[in-house]
Design a protein around this motif. Structure first.
Motif, PDB file in Angstrom:
ATOM      1  N   LEU A 116       0.831  -1.199   0.000  1.00 38.00           N
ATOM      2  CA  LEU A 116       0.000   0.000   0.000  1.00 38.00           C
ATOM      3  C   LEU A 116       0.870   1.255   0.000  1.00 38.00           C
ATOM      4  CD1 LEU A 116      -2.893   1.149   0.162  1.00 38.00           C
ATOM      5  CD2 LEU A 116      -2.674   1.092   2.637  1.00 38.00           C
ATOM      6  N   GLY A 117       1.949   1.218   0.787  1.00 35.15           N
ATOM      7  CA  GLY A 117       2.891   2.344   0.826  1.00 35.15           C
ATOM      8  C   GLY A 117       3.528   2.585  -0.526  1.00 35.15           C
ATOM      9  N   ILE A 157       1.408   6.775  -6.775  1.00 40.78           N
ATOM     10  CA  ILE A 157       0.326   7.743  -7.038  1.00 40.78           C
ATOM     11  C   ILE A 157       0.835   9.167  -6.825  1.00 40.78           C
ATOM     12  CG2 ILE A 157      -1.895   8.599  -6.169  1.00 40.78           C
ATOM     13  CD1 ILE A 157      -2.616   5.604  -5.643  1.00 40.78           C
ATOM     14  N   LYS A 158       1.589   9.381  -5.746  1.00 38.80           N
ATOM     15  CA  LYS A 158       2.140  10.716  -5.465  1.00 38.80           C
ATOM     16  C   LYS A 158       3.096  11.155  -6.571  1.00 38.80           C
ATOM     17  CE  LYS A 158       1.745  10.724  -0.437  1.00 38.80           C
ATOM     18  NZ  LYS A 158       2.439  10.618   0.839  1.00 38.80           N
ATOM     19  N   ARG A 159       3.961  10.222  -7.024  1.00 40.01           N
ATOM     20  CA  ARG A 159       4.887  10.544  -8.123  1.00 40.01           C
ATOM     21  C   ARG A 159       4.113  10.930  -9.373  1.00 40.01           C
ATOM     22  NH1 ARG A 159       8.293   6.723  -6.072  1.00 40.01           N
ATOM     23  NH2 ARG A 159       7.356   5.015  -7.217  1.00 40.01           N
ATOM     24  N   GLU A 163       4.155  14.508 -11.392  1.00 43.18           N
ATOM     25  CA  GLU A 163       4.429  14.594 -12.841  1.00 43.18           C
ATOM     26  C   GLU A 163       3.294  15.314 -13.573  1.00 43.18           C
ATOM     27  OE1 GLU A 163       7.126  13.763 -14.712  1.00 43.18           O
ATOM     28  OE2 GLU A 163       8.103  13.409 -12.781  1.00 43.18           O
ATOM     29  N   ARG A 164       2.044  14.993 -13.224  1.00 46.30           N
ATOM     30  CA  ARG A 164       0.892  15.653 -13.877  1.00 46.30           C
ATOM     31  C   ARG A 164       0.858  17.147 -13.559  1.00 46.30           C
ATOM     32  NH1 ARG A 164      -1.634  10.673 -12.459  1.00 46.30           N
ATOM     33  NH2 ARG A 164      -2.110   9.485 -14.337  1.00 46.30           N
TER      34      ARG A 164
END
Length: 200
Positions: free
Chosen positions: A157-158, A164-166, A170-171
């Motif tokens: 999960l980590g 997801i954070k990366r 980027e977005r």
């Protein structure tokens, strides 16, 4: 103390010894021992603030006004206040029970078939099982301790959250670059229009 001011001769209320001169008063050792025992007895009972409140788990063994549970036993399964928990620390039969922080959802931690605590994770069936299930229904399956599986899932999960954070970073970076390019296009477009209108 007032007795000395009112009379020439006084007697000790305990031993009845009489005194004509004022003595330095000493501690009543017998009364002191009684007080110590009373204090110990009072401290062994949970104080008023340990009554169950909103959000607390209540002791399953208190009668009348319930006290707040300090531990839940997965082996029993029940929740205990400090007073009712003592046999789990003192009695040989209960010393090996699995105690956890107070939990109001103990039934969710028990096997529905055998009413035993869920201690094993069956990777083959992707389910939490008790030791009876291991022997009866999951023989030959790939299994790990429940805590080991929880740690592994938490790690996964980590890693997923990090991905997801990366992706979000980027977005956000791409979005900023797109906005900057649009601003540059607007500025160069306005400058071109101004140049064209001056020539015409």
């Amino acid at each position: 103390m007032d007795c000395w001011d009112q009379s020439q001769e006084c007697s000790c209320p305990q031993c009845r010894h009489t005194f004509t001169t004022r003595h330095e008063l000493n501690r009543n050792t017998m009364l002191n021992e009684v007080f110590k025992k009373l204090k110990k007895t009072t401290l062994s009972f949970p104080p008023h603030q340990n009554y169950v409140g909103p959000g607390d788990v209540e002791c399953d063994f208190c009668t009348g006004k319930k006290f707040r549970a300090v531990k839940s036993c997965l082996t029993c399964p029940a929740s205990y206040c400090q007073t009712h928990l003592q046999p789990h620390y003192e009695g040989d039969a209960l010393k090996h029970h699995k105690l956890v922080d107070p939990d109001r959802n103990l039934k969710e931690k028990l096997c529905e078939k055998h009413q035993k605590s869920l201690e094993i994770f069956c990777k083959t069936d992707d389910s939490c099982i008790c030791m009876m299930c291991v022997v009866i229904e999951h023989n030959g399956h790939k299994m790990v301790e429940l805590e080991t599986e929880r740690e592994e899932k938490q790690k996964q999960l980590g890693e997923t959250l990090s991905d997801i954070k990366r992706g979000l970073v980027e977005r956000e970076k791409t979005l900023k670059e797109t906005r900057r390019a649009m601003e540059e296009m607007k500025v160069s477009g306005i400058g071109r229009q101004h140049f064209i209108s001056k020539r015409g």
